[in-house]
Design an enzyme around this catalytic site. Sequence first.
Site, PDB file in Angstrom:
ATOM      1  CE1 TYR A  49      -3.481  -2.189  -0.618  1.00 29.87           C
ATOM      2  CE2 TYR A  49      -3.281  -3.106   1.657  1.00 29.87           C
ATOM      3  CZ  TYR A  49      -3.620  -3.447   0.581  1.00 29.87           C
ATOM      4  OH  TYR A  49      -4.877  -4.228   0.460  1.00 29.87           O
TER       5      TYR A  49
ATOM      6  NE  ARG B 157      -4.850 -10.356  -6.213  1.00 25.59           N
ATOM      7  CZ  ARG B 157      -5.213 -10.035  -5.818  1.00 25.59           C
ATOM      8  NH1 ARG B 157      -5.254  -8.940  -4.929  1.00 25.59           N
ATOM      9  NH2 ARG B 157      -3.999 -10.283  -4.260  1.00 25.59           N
TER      10      ARG B 157
ATOM     11  CG  ASP C  72      -3.213 -13.900  -4.944  1.00 25.65           C
ATOM     12  OD1 ASP C  72      -3.671 -13.173  -6.086  1.00 25.65           O
ATOM     13  OD2 ASP C  72      -2.932 -12.519  -4.532  1.00 25.65           O
TER      14      ASP C  72
ATOM     15  N   GLY D 201      -8.685  -6.810  -3.527  1.00 21.45           N
ATOM     16  CA  GLY D 201      -8.694  -4.710  -3.602  1.00 21.45           C
ATOM     17  C   GLY D 201      -8.769  -4.382  -5.545  1.00 21.45           C
TER      18      GLY D 201
END
Length: 339
Positions: free
Chosen positions: A245, A284, A286, A306
């Site tokens: 972030y 998503r 990963d 996100g």
Amino acid sequence: MKKRILLLAGGQSGEHEVSLLSARSVLAALPRDQFDVTPVVISKQGRWLPPTETVRALQDGAAPTGGDLVLHRAASAEGYDAVFPLLHGPMGEDGTVQGLLTLAGIPFVGSGVLGSAVSMDKVMTKQVLASVGIAQVAWRLAVRREWQQHPDSVRARAADLGYPLFVKPANLGSSVGISKVGTPAELDGALNLAFGLDRRVILEAMTTHRPREIEVGILGNDAPIASPVGELRFEAEFYDYETKYTEGRATMHIPAPLPPEVAERVRTTALQAFRALDCAGLARVDFFYIEQTGELLLNEVNTMPGFTTTSMYPKLFEAAGLSYSELVTRLVGLALEDR
Ligand code: ADP
Ligand code: MG
Ligand code: MG
């Protein structure tokens, strides 16, 4: 007729702030000629904020604290055509809110109770994916009570895996509470941190070499599609909260520079995982790719990844020709689809 959408954001997890950022982007992108969107921010205590407080929280990127958990507020979701629960982590992405919305009979974006709960828990995810033969790192489960009563048996599990290893709360995200443990001397501190955040903790063997971090987006319900494959690169020891972030700490590469057959393996394995976990709408997925050995290990599945305009998931579909606002429109459509 415009569809009435309730956009839930914030929530009770360590990923509260991330969710507010994502929600701001989604709110701006849902086409106003098709949707009438009402945002509701949930405080860290679980309070569903009234409209004026919600607007302020979205502007500030932080919600006021205090107040009580208001469960019956799901009733305030009545009259909406669909809910977009843009919540990350426990009490949002883990099947709890999905259960509430299912009880209230309101369609919602993303996975249902089963897919959300199983994908949120890193141990449960690994068990399900192992059962369909998907390669992953070696791992062990520990629960809080064991750590309190039989710490040596938990330490023995770590020794089994060997060092360095990773210690993680089983149900969290954004790398909150995750430690890379280099030596046995660091183990207790890492376990105490993780058990402070979750009753279930996963110990994971570290990949044999530093992995390449590969991510792919999945979109759809029972006939899902995979996006192009992306890669994250960064200098830090691992992809921790700060690296995730802090502007400029990590770079996104789409498409990932991978041999075509590896990229194809990423996509097919991700689709297989999506189905095995009974995910819906979006996820998503990963991976760790170990260049030296050619191993592809599935790391985790995020059912509400996100979602700012610069986040990996929307960027992956943008590379496939789907704009951010087309993507969110499609997600609402999938929520309303008969399954
Ligand atoms: P989160 O759900 O919080 O994102 P992850 O399981 O993805 O948690 O772990 C966060 C990061 O930690 C990964 O992106 C990677 O950089 C590093 N990491 C986690 N587990 C391992 C592992 N077993 N081997 C090597 N690196 C790991
Ligand atoms: Mg995660
Ligand atoms: Mg992760």
